[in-house]
Design a protein around this motif. Structure first.
Motif, PDB file in Angstrom:
ATOM      1  N   SER A 186       0.866  -1.182   0.000  1.00  0.00           N
ATOM      2  CA  SER A 186       0.000   0.000   0.000  1.00  0.00           C
ATOM      3  C   SER A 186       0.900   1.230   0.000  1.00  0.00           C
ATOM      4  CB  SER A 186      -0.914  -0.004   1.226  1.00  0.00           C
ATOM      5  OG  SER A 186      -1.850   1.062   1.148  1.00  0.00           O
ATOM      6  N   PHE A 187       0.291   2.395  -0.021  1.00  0.00           N
ATOM      7  CA  PHE A 187       1.048   3.634   0.142  1.00  0.00           C
ATOM      8  C   PHE A 187       1.231   3.924   1.624  1.00  0.00           C
ATOM      9  CE2 PHE A 187      -0.655   4.161  -4.129  1.00  0.00           C
ATOM     10  CZ  PHE A 187       0.458   4.621  -4.816  1.00  0.00           C
ATOM     11  N   TYR A 188       2.333   4.574   1.960  1.00  0.00           N
ATOM     12  CA  TYR A 188       2.622   4.930   3.349  1.00  0.00           C
ATOM     13  C   TYR A 188       1.938   6.243   3.686  1.00  0.00           C
ATOM     14  CZ  TYR A 188       5.364   6.089   7.527  1.00  0.00           C
ATOM     15  OH  TYR A 188       5.745   6.419   8.795  1.00  0.00           O
ATOM     16  N   LYS A 189       1.185   6.229   4.787  1.00  0.00           N
ATOM     17  CA  LYS A 189       0.418   7.413   5.203  1.00  0.00           C
ATOM     18  C   LYS A 189      -0.410   7.927   4.027  1.00  0.00           C
ATOM     19  CE  LYS A 189       3.434   8.915   8.997  1.00  0.00           C
ATOM     20  NZ  LYS A 189       2.409   8.915  10.055  1.00  0.00           N
ATOM     21  N   ASP A 190      -0.349   9.238   3.772  1.00  0.00           N
ATOM     22  CA  ASP A 190      -1.076   9.800   2.634  1.00  0.00           C
ATOM     23  C   ASP A 190      -0.114  10.232   1.526  1.00  0.00           C
ATOM     24  OD1 ASP A 190       0.112  11.908   3.906  1.00  0.00           O
ATOM     25  OD2 ASP A 190      -1.697  13.109   4.174  1.00  0.00           O
ATOM     26  N   ARG A 191       1.067   9.614   1.502  1.00  0.00           N
ATOM     27  CA  ARG A 191       2.087   9.986   0.523  1.00  0.00           C
ATOM     28  C   ARG A 191       1.975   9.140  -0.743  1.00  0.00           C
ATOM     29  NH1 ARG A 191       7.663  11.531   3.568  1.00  0.00           N
ATOM     30  NH2 ARG A 191       8.287  11.646   1.383  1.00  0.00           N
ATOM     31  N   SER A 192       2.384   9.713  -1.849  1.00  0.00           N
ATOM     32  CA  SER A 192       2.371   8.995  -3.124  1.00  0.00           C
ATOM     33  C   SER A 192       3.773   8.582  -3.551  1.00  0.00           C
ATOM     34  CB  SER A 192       1.745   9.872  -4.215  1.00  0.00           C
ATOM     35  OG  SER A 192       2.487  11.077  -4.378  1.00  0.00           O
ATOM     36  N   ASP A 193       4.790   9.005  -2.784  1.00  0.00           N
ATOM     37  CA  ASP A 193       6.174   8.727  -3.142  1.00  0.00           C
ATOM     38  C   ASP A 193       6.830   7.694  -2.230  1.00  0.00           C
ATOM     39  OD1 ASP A 193       6.068  10.450  -0.952  1.00  0.00           O
ATOM     40  OD2 ASP A 193       7.982  11.400  -1.435  1.00  0.00           O
ATOM     41  N   VAL A 194       6.045   7.091  -1.323  1.00  0.00           N
ATOM     42  CA  VAL A 194       6.574   6.091  -0.392  1.00  0.00           C
ATOM     43  C   VAL A 194       5.610   4.908  -0.332  1.00  0.00           C
ATOM     44  CG1 VAL A 194       7.370   5.614   1.952  1.00  0.00           C
ATOM     45  CG2 VAL A 194       7.648   7.912   0.993  1.00  0.00           C
ATOM     46  N   ILE A 195       6.170   3.701  -0.484  1.00  0.00           N
ATOM     47  CA  ILE A 195       5.380   2.470  -0.495  1.00  0.00           C
ATOM     48  C   ILE A 195       5.624   1.701   0.803  1.00  0.00           C
ATOM     49  CG2 ILE A 195       5.033   0.254  -1.664  1.00  0.00           C
ATOM     50  CD1 ILE A 195       4.031   2.678  -3.206  1.00  0.00           C
ATOM     51  N   MET A 196       4.592   1.037   1.294  1.00  0.00           N
ATOM     52  CA  MET A 196       4.687   0.178   2.473  1.00  0.00           C
ATOM     53  C   MET A 196       4.335  -1.247   2.048  1.00  0.00           C
ATOM     54  SD  MET A 196       2.792   0.793   6.155  1.00  0.00           S
ATOM     55  CE  MET A 196       1.237   1.139   5.318  1.00  0.00           C
ATOM     56  N   PHE A 197       5.147  -2.215   2.494  1.00  0.00           N
ATOM     57  CA  PHE A 197       4.868  -3.601   2.126  1.00  0.00           C
ATOM     58  C   PHE A 197       5.341  -4.546   3.226  1.00  0.00           C
ATOM     59  CE2 PHE A 197       9.159  -2.832   0.717  1.00  0.00           C
ATOM     60  CZ  PHE A 197       9.836  -4.042   0.862  1.00  0.00           C
ATOM     61  N   SER A 198       4.728  -5.719   3.273  1.00  0.00           N
ATOM     62  CA  SER A 198       5.113  -6.735   4.261  1.00  0.00           C
ATOM     63  C   SER A 198       5.763  -7.910   3.547  1.00  0.00           C
ATOM     64  CB  SER A 198       3.890  -7.217   5.055  1.00  0.00           C
ATOM     65  OG  SER A 198       2.912  -7.780   4.199  1.00  0.00           O
ATOM     66  N   THR A 199       6.849  -8.385   4.133  1.00  0.00           N
ATOM     67  CA  THR A 199       7.554  -9.548   3.609  1.00  0.00           C
ATOM     68  C   THR A 199       8.411 -10.122   4.725  1.00  0.00           C
ATOM     69  OG1 THR A 199       8.990 -10.381   1.829  1.00  0.00           O
ATOM     70  CG2 THR A 199       9.563  -8.253   2.773  1.00  0.00           C
ATOM     71  N   SER A 200       8.641 -11.414   4.690  1.00  0.00           N
ATOM     72  CA  SER A 200       9.426 -12.075   5.723  1.00  0.00           C
ATOM     73  C   SER A 200       8.862 -11.730   7.096  1.00  0.00           C
ATOM     74  CB  SER A 200      10.902 -11.684   5.591  1.00  0.00           C
ATOM     75  OG  SER A 200      11.703 -12.427   6.483  1.00  0.00           O
ATOM     76  N   GLY A 201       9.683 -11.187   8.024  1.00  0.00           N
ATOM     77  CA  GLY A 201       9.217 -10.911   9.374  1.00  0.00           C
ATOM     78  C   GLY A 201       8.957  -9.458   9.662  1.00  0.00           C
ATOM     79  N   SER A 202       8.782  -8.635   8.631  1.00  0.00           N
ATOM     80  CA  SER A 202       8.643  -7.195   8.865  1.00  0.00           C
ATOM     81  C   SER A 202       7.676  -6.535   7.895  1.00  0.00           C
ATOM     82  CB  SER A 202      10.007  -6.505   8.750  1.00  0.00           C
ATOM     83  OG  SER A 202      10.934  -6.995   9.698  1.00  0.00           O
ATOM     84  N   VAL A 203       7.252  -5.342   8.288  1.00  0.00           N
ATOM     85  CA  VAL A 203       6.569  -4.411   7.397  1.00  0.00           C
ATOM     86  C   VAL A 203       7.551  -3.265   7.141  1.00  0.00           C
ATOM     87  CG1 VAL A 203       4.612  -2.866   7.055  1.00  0.00           C
ATOM     88  CG2 VAL A 203       4.302  -5.000   8.331  1.00  0.00           C
ATOM     89  N   PHE A 204       7.818  -2.986   5.877  1.00  0.00           N
ATOM     90  CA  PHE A 204       8.817  -1.994   5.497  1.00  0.00           C
ATOM     91  C   PHE A 204       8.166  -0.822   4.771  1.00  0.00           C
ATOM     92  CE2 PHE A 204      11.219  -6.026   5.459  1.00  0.00           C
ATOM     93  CZ  PHE A 204      12.285  -5.703   6.274  1.00  0.00           C
TER      94      PHE A 204
END
Length: 248
Positions: A186-204
């Motif tokens: 998904s997008f991080y917060k309300d920003r369009s230039d930062v992506i958030m994703f989950s993989t392995s043991g973390s959310v990055f």
């Protein structure tokens, strides 16, 4: 020294004085020498710093500490390579290399990610527990045909062959393709230039653009988390049987 010799060196001295005067005048007017030896005019770096007591380091030297929230910073720079580090206690440092174009203003938006995730556990006693848990489990991965859009609708993101893609206008860019399986994006917060994703043991979180150091930071560390974002200020994280609301 003879008059004849003085006559010979006088034009040279005058020439040097003229050159120095031109250099001094150009400097006062904001002109600087670029790394390729061409001449450019001083540009400006603009940043809005949301948190007080944030330190800003320019070219490895401490430049300023902001004292209030949402403080506007405007700094002049020669049109050559520079770097900025934004640092605050309790947050991961954010670094960006940049070049301010001649006589232009470059606006940068630092990324603030806390080093210690905060939030609350949602227990099975909560009437919304099963609904939220099932929503996280059943949340579909975005595809190119059905992507997730940023708040301003300017950028879309999707997952394909375990790679995260974004589209801005007609430009499609692959942000990252981890070796481990990506579960959510998904997008991080309300920003369009930062992506958030989950993989392995973390959310990055990761910046979309690779220019000037692509910052990459963990938002949450656990065992095998999946997440659902319904609000720009928090995510629901399901890690095994533990369901949490995590502030971002």
């Amino acid at each position: 020294m003879s008059k004849e010799n003085l006559k010979k060196i006088a034009p040279l001295g005058i020439g040097i004085l003229v050159i120095l005067a031109v250099i001094f005048t150009g400097y006062k007017m904001g002109y600087r020498l670029r790394s390729n030896l061409s001449i450019g005019k001083v540009g400006n770096l603009s940043m809005t710093i949301p948190l007080a007591n944030t330190n800003i380091f320019i070219d490895q030297s401490k430049k300023i500490t902001v004292t209030k929230e949402n403080e506007e910073i405007n700094l002049p720079f020669s049109p050559t390579q520079h770097s900025v580090i934004v640092s605050r206690d309790g947050y991961f440092p954010w670094k960006k290399d940049f070049v301010v174009k001649s006589n232009e203003t470059l606006k940068l938006v630092p990324l603030f990610v806390t080093q210690n995730a905060t939030g609350q556990i949602i227990t099975d006693k909560d009437p919304e527990y099963l609904k939220i848990k099932n929503s996280v489990i059943m949340s579909p991965s975005p595809t190119e045909a059905s992507p997730i859009f940023s708040v301003d609708k300017s950028v879309s993101v999707w997952l394909d062959d375990n790679a995260i893609f974004v589209k801005t206008g007609d430009e499609v860019r692959k942000v990252i393709q981890p070796d481990t399986i990506v579960r959510n994006v998904s997008f991080y917060k309300d920003r369009s230039d930062v992506i958030m994703f989950s993989t392995s043991g973390s959310v990055f979180v990761i910046e979309v653009g690779e220019e000037g150091n692509q910052n990459f930071m963990p938002v949450y560390r656990g065992q095998k988390p999946s997440f659902l974002k319904t609000d720009p200020n928090f995510i629901y994280v399901l890690d095994g049987e533990i369901l949490m609301q995590v502030v971002i």
